[in-house]
Write a protein that holds these residues in place. Sequence first.
Motif, PDB file in Angstrom:
ATOM      1  N   ARG A  74       0.808  -1.193   0.072  1.00  0.00           N
ATOM      2  CA  ARG A  74       0.061  -0.090   0.078  1.00  0.00           C
ATOM      3  C   ARG A  74       0.881   1.233   0.033  1.00  0.00           C
ATOM      4  O   ARG A  74       0.439   2.113  -0.818  1.00  0.00           O
ATOM      5  CB  ARG A  74      -0.913  -0.113   1.446  1.00  0.00           C
ATOM      6  CG  ARG A  74      -2.315   0.883   1.035  1.00  0.00           C
ATOM      7  CD  ARG A  74      -3.278   0.688   2.241  1.00  0.00           C
ATOM      8  NE  ARG A  74      -3.737  -0.613   2.013  1.00  0.00           N
ATOM      9  CZ  ARG A  74      -5.036  -0.914   2.636  1.00  0.00           C
ATOM     10  NH1 ARG A  74      -5.104  -0.075   3.925  1.00  0.00           N
ATOM     11  NH2 ARG A  74      -5.328  -2.032   2.695  1.00  0.00           N
ATOM     12  N   GLY A  75       1.923   1.361   0.696  1.00  0.00           N
ATOM     13  CA  GLY A  75       2.864   2.326   0.838  1.00  0.00           C
ATOM     14  C   GLY A  75       3.382   2.774  -0.551  1.00  0.00           C
ATOM     15  O   GLY A  75       3.311   3.933  -0.984  1.00  0.00           O
ATOM     16  N   GLN A  97       0.881   4.072  -3.052  1.00  0.00           N
ATOM     17  CA  GLN A  97       0.619   5.642  -2.749  1.00  0.00           C
ATOM     18  C   GLN A  97       1.783   6.364  -3.308  1.00  0.00           C
ATOM     19  O   GLN A  97       1.589   7.660  -3.737  1.00  0.00           O
ATOM     20  CB  GLN A  97       0.325   5.945  -1.169  1.00  0.00           C
ATOM     21  CG  GLN A  97      -0.922   5.295  -0.827  1.00  0.00           C
ATOM     22  CD  GLN A  97      -1.041   5.710   0.801  1.00  0.00           C
ATOM     23  OE1 GLN A  97      -0.363   6.433   1.178  1.00  0.00           O
ATOM     24  NE2 GLN A  97      -2.112   5.078   1.433  1.00  0.00           N
ATOM     25  N   MET A  98       3.028   6.008  -3.331  1.00  0.00           N
ATOM     26  CA  MET A  98       4.112   6.675  -3.524  1.00  0.00           C
ATOM     27  C   MET A  98       4.198   6.669  -5.184  1.00  0.00           C
ATOM     28  O   MET A  98       4.362   7.891  -5.604  1.00  0.00           O
ATOM     29  CB  MET A  98       5.336   6.139  -3.240  1.00  0.00           C
ATOM     30  CG  MET A  98       5.811   6.181  -1.621  1.00  0.00           C
ATOM     31  SD  MET A  98       7.293   5.539  -1.379  1.00  0.00           S
ATOM     32  CE  MET A  98       8.403   6.968  -1.791  1.00  0.00           C
ATOM     33  N   PRO A 104       5.645   4.891   3.921  1.00  0.00           N
ATOM     34  CA  PRO A 104       5.209   4.947   5.484  1.00  0.00           C
ATOM     35  C   PRO A 104       5.749   3.868   6.414  1.00  0.00           C
ATOM     36  O   PRO A 104       6.214   2.847   5.894  1.00  0.00           O
ATOM     37  CB  PRO A 104       3.790   4.779   5.615  1.00  0.00           C
ATOM     38  CG  PRO A 104       3.297   4.381   4.102  1.00  0.00           C
ATOM     39  CD  PRO A 104       4.442   4.630   3.161  1.00  0.00           C
ATOM     40  N   GLU A 105       5.794   4.303   7.414  1.00  0.00           N
ATOM     41  CA  GLU A 105       6.324   2.820   8.519  1.00  0.00           C
ATOM     42  C   GLU A 105       5.121   1.905   8.637  1.00  0.00           C
ATOM     43  O   GLU A 105       3.923   2.473   8.595  1.00  0.00           O
ATOM     44  CB  GLU A 105       6.473   3.512   9.943  1.00  0.00           C
ATOM     45  CG  GLU A 105       7.725   4.345  10.088  1.00  0.00           C
ATOM     46  CD  GLU A 105       9.111   3.911   9.812  1.00  0.00           C
ATOM     47  OE1 GLU A 105       9.192   2.812  10.001  1.00  0.00           O
ATOM     48  OE2 GLU A 105       9.865   4.672   9.115  1.00  0.00           O
TER      49      GLU A 105
END
Lengths: 345, 345, 345, 345
Positions: free
Chosen positions: B131-132, B135-136, B251-252
Amino acid sequence: MTLKFGVVGTGAIGREHIKRITNTLSGGKIVAVTDVNQESAKQTVEQFGLDAVVYPDDKTLVKDENVDAVLVTSWGPAHEQTVLAAIEAGKYVFCEKPLATTAEGCMRIVEAEIKHGKRLVQVGFMRRYDRGYMQMKEAIDSGFIGAPLMIKAAHRNPTVDEKYTTEMAVVDTLIHEIDCLHWLVNDDYKSVQVVYPRKTKYALAHLQDPQLFTIETQGGIVINVEVFVNCRFGYDIQCEVIGEDGVVTLPEPLSIGFRKEAKLGTNLLMDWKDRFIDAYDVELQDFMDSIKKTGEPNGPTAWDGYIAAVTADVCVKAQQTGEKELITLQERPAFYSENAICTTV
Amino acid sequence: MTLKFGVVGTGAIGREHIKRITNTLSGGKIVAVTDVNQESAKQTVEQFGLDAVVYPDDKTLVKDENVDAVLVTSWGPAHEQTVLAAIEAGKYVFCEKPLATTAEGCMRIVEAEIKHGKRLVQVGFMRRYDRGYMQMKEAIDSGFIGAPLMIKAAHRNPTVDEKYTTEMAVVDTLIHEIDCLHWLVNDDYKSVQVVYPRKTKYALAHLQDPQLFTIETQGGIVINVEVFVNCRFGYDIQCEVIGEDGVVTLPEPLSIGFRKEAKLGTNLLMDWKDRFIDAYDVELQDFMDSIKKTGEPNGPTAWDGYIAAVTADVCVKAQQTGEKELITLQERPAFYSENAICTTV
Amino acid sequence: MTLKFGVVGTGAIGREHIKRITNTLSGGKIVAVTDVNQESAKQTVEQFGLDAVVYPDDKTLVKDENVDAVLVTSWGPAHEQTVLAAIEAGKYVFCEKPLATTAEGCMRIVEAEIKHGKRLVQVGFMRRYDRGYMQMKEAIDSGFIGAPLMIKAAHRNPTVDEKYTTEMAVVDTLIHEIDCLHWLVNDDYKSVQVVYPRKTKYALAHLQDPQLFTIETQGGIVINVEVFVNCRFGYDIQCEVIGEDGVVTLPEPLSIGFRKEAKLGTNLLMDWKDRFIDAYDVELQDFMDSIKKTGEPNGPTAWDGYIAAVTADVCVKAQQTGEKELITLQERPAFYSENAICTTV
Amino acid sequence: MTLKFGVVGTGAIGREHIKRITNTLSGGKIVAVTDVNQESAKQTVEQFGLDAVVYPDDKTLVKDENVDAVLVTSWGPAHEQTVLAAIEAGKYVFCEKPLATTAEGCMRIVEAEIKHGKRLVQVGFMRRYDRGYMQMKEAIDSGFIGAPLMIKAAHRNPTVDEKYTTEMAVVDTLIHEIDCLHWLVNDDYKSVQVVYPRKTKYALAHLQDPQLFTIETQGGIVINVEVFVNCRFGYDIQCEVIGEDGVVTLPEPLSIGFRKEAKLGTNLLMDWKDRFIDAYDVELQDFMDSIKKTGEPNGPTAWDGYIAAVTADVCVKAQQTGEKELITLQERPAFYSENAICTTV
């Protein structure tokens, strides 16, 4: 083994769950549907290419021998009758909130389930399946923060439409915290008081917004919940539990970080549908998996539905009186010996 | 419609995918398995209660008319032959990395697929489904940060066992960044140089750890990747893309916050298996969904497998020479007209 | 031009300020000291190598023509008399909290100052000089969050000693929020109610800990303040202001980040002395600078001291009654035409 | 005791320091000034109401018996001569960077200071006095992250004017990292290599921007520093030190948090002057305090000035060659037995 669902109510949320079971999750299948609008039921079968019987009403649907579990996604006032019929037929039930629109209705379901002798019913409170809440629950249960003393929560929507009323702040919005917070700290509610801050200019004339609820538990935990449904900036769910030894906090939804135009930040969600989208998947998958493994659902119980109904009633009363109002539950039946816990997830 | 899988290789990763398709995801089914260890294949069928034929080898499995898609989870050196056989049989292929152990092997697969005339093969690079990263990618593609200029990445494991070699830092570890980063910025690699910082005392004698890779793209983006596999503190994946107008950051992993013992913080993962667990689900679901919708898989292509193989070879060479080494790809066939993009997710 | 201070009270806080003026700040000088314990006064002169007269009492000290400003750091019950004497002598006053121990005492000071005709007195509420609060104030005043609707604050100490009483939660702890929050939102208090959550096991028998204060303002802002003085994990000051258009939050104290042992985090302070150490410097420097520039101090006024005294009294009453108690202030004199604002900093 | 300063150079930075010593800090006083532009010197005296002699040049100023310390804030090429004259006169020196414009010049100062027999000179590298860097230094020195292995740093400006050249990325920008990073990890530099990523469209034709420096230390630490002076989004200083046991990170500048318009974030600085404003105060106060306490300044030494000059020269060379260039320092004199450490702060 496939769990065969009959769906009662093919509106928006019903179709969402049908899509989920059909296209995303594993181990379930829609074999029957009904809706007061029969056309809607038929369209739904077509839309998802279901191999499902369209029944004229819930009573006939629950009797279909092919149906293992009844998914109740009709409008609230119709829930009780369907759930009772399903229990009568010995079928599993996944019922969207509310379990019933009155505490008495919930209690009738509780009694029917106890009479049946094993758990059949799960109420669709999905937050317990949210990864953040589950991590909080696990930390609290492990003793990481010691005994919980306070909870600070906020439930914020960017905006609501003109049909949203002051009372809906309890029945539609706070209801999620009502279910989730007692589960989080393994406690029962004792009283509630409501304070209305200055009203935002973005709220229509008939609506108190924001609202602040102070809820105390039997164990003495004090819970502050802000409900603010025209907060403008985002759909924002906050939860902090303060214990004797430390604090745990609900994480923000996962989002990329950015540095741009003199700001360092991350994105907030604007649509509540995005916030618990994973939790919806997890709760239904757990419903199916748990029934397969243990013969019973594992999520929020009919008793939790009853707690929510009683508490919501008192919260609405407290909105009207401005006083501290007592929340009086009947004694928890041994049948529901503890808070529902999502241990298998 | 159910996509029927034949699985080649029933080791750990094979069984993970079988479990995923059988118990978690929707729309797939295991109908055939094989393994060089026939006993393992049989046990797997039993373990998951599969209704699946056990074949003596991949060649016979791919010919089973009942098999729609071949899941290649054997050991790396065996991949090429199975993938080529599957393409020959006109079957879809989901192949765990590496697609083949040599650039030439990858190219043979590319050529076979082009000859076949439509996309059949997806390589199991799962990060594109995280997901991260998604999004990037979306932010970058939207122009949010302008043209990308630099990437800073880190791939850190708490510890590795004694079998882990300096070369595996490329082939097993960096390989994920190799696939993911060119996709993220829609560019091709041009050169790589490796620098070895002071070695951590926790690395065994034979292992260079950490390692720093500087990779340049055709478009002039400079990428710094740290590989540090005995970092002790966690499994930690970092990625920051710096563009002309701003920066985006991976994101973490989602985790509750805490305040305790003079610290304010959150938890890091210690096990790599937890980091991309959702991405594994999403990639396989997308493989199935995309084939159903469009007749072709949508994820990392055979060409991406070729890029990874060529780049990894040059990175290993750069480990040995300490010099800037050129990465030379053949011209991208029109068949793979653009980077594989996960548009449906 | 140097502002010449006479110091009344050479205990811990007195010496801190003497050290500050002598060694850290610019434009001030200690020229006179006194203490009920004359030996302490003499030792202080010696300790800091001051060129200062030791007076037998505050009355003689304030009359010293060499003294421009009186720094009142004696124990609370002695403040009023010194401040009144200083005003009588036309001297500036920097008075540590409380301005006086009763609302009536504060009012006598207010009246004396008004009679004098220009501002002489600043009360030592240092939070208004904290960088974080100042940024919040600036953002709120600029309209960044629209009209403030709610404030959520917490004042947490890791531990207190056995002399700390339930009432001190107001008089020593909450007092800082009392001063700071009305300033932050340019409003006056209207009522307060106290709820006691379950008591932490770390609190001694005589102490209610934590305590939750709900304070309403004339403008309808609802303020929740948690006071929790045995929270164990750190000295932790939280403040969030929720407005019609957004939220602003007090930053955590500046601290390096770390990744270690499966945690990602930063450090919390354990000692309250460290939290506002910069603010102490800034407030005294501003006191001196403002007097030099404008002939008057610019910080919290005698009227602010009066507000704090009245509000604290009602908060203590509310601790005892458990009811919502009204906060009734006299009408703000035109002399104090607006909240004290730190505009020069 | 007051430290009496003679100031050489009354341009912007000179006036800043004069203002600081006169109005903000404690224990210093300006007693003499000079500037090649005598009118500027006179105006400065007037502007700040100084009781200071205006000298025709640095040579006469340093000889003034009333001058204890010389503040060198002239333009860079003039520094060496003033510093040497001051040492000759036995005066303390606070010299803004660069100590001298050549390594040879720095070495002449080093030799003069050694000949003098005690430390007189402090170079104005203020980062060592930044609270974040100081916390990092303390953590690293305490062994919190074990032996440092890598540093990742970034020095980003929103924009630069047309006079800014590629070389200035070293001499004006990177110079701060050059001084700060070897101090942070107690190591000496060994080599540097420069890579130019794709150039941002916001950089003028003559300027390479961004630039990536890879610096290795004698101890094998590899340092990546990004210099990006048209990054648009803010003045942004990043520093992460990765050690055998963990990572420490420079904190972001303190700023309020906000939630607004679908963003959760905090503010970034746009002006470099704001970033280290506290550090400027702390460094000069420490210069004065340390001299008073120990007879010697405690901050960055003439040797640190030499290190910076040599390293900057090699970095500029590396910009031109693109190759790894060696940084060769003379042997550290016993006189400068260790890195300058700000132990008193």
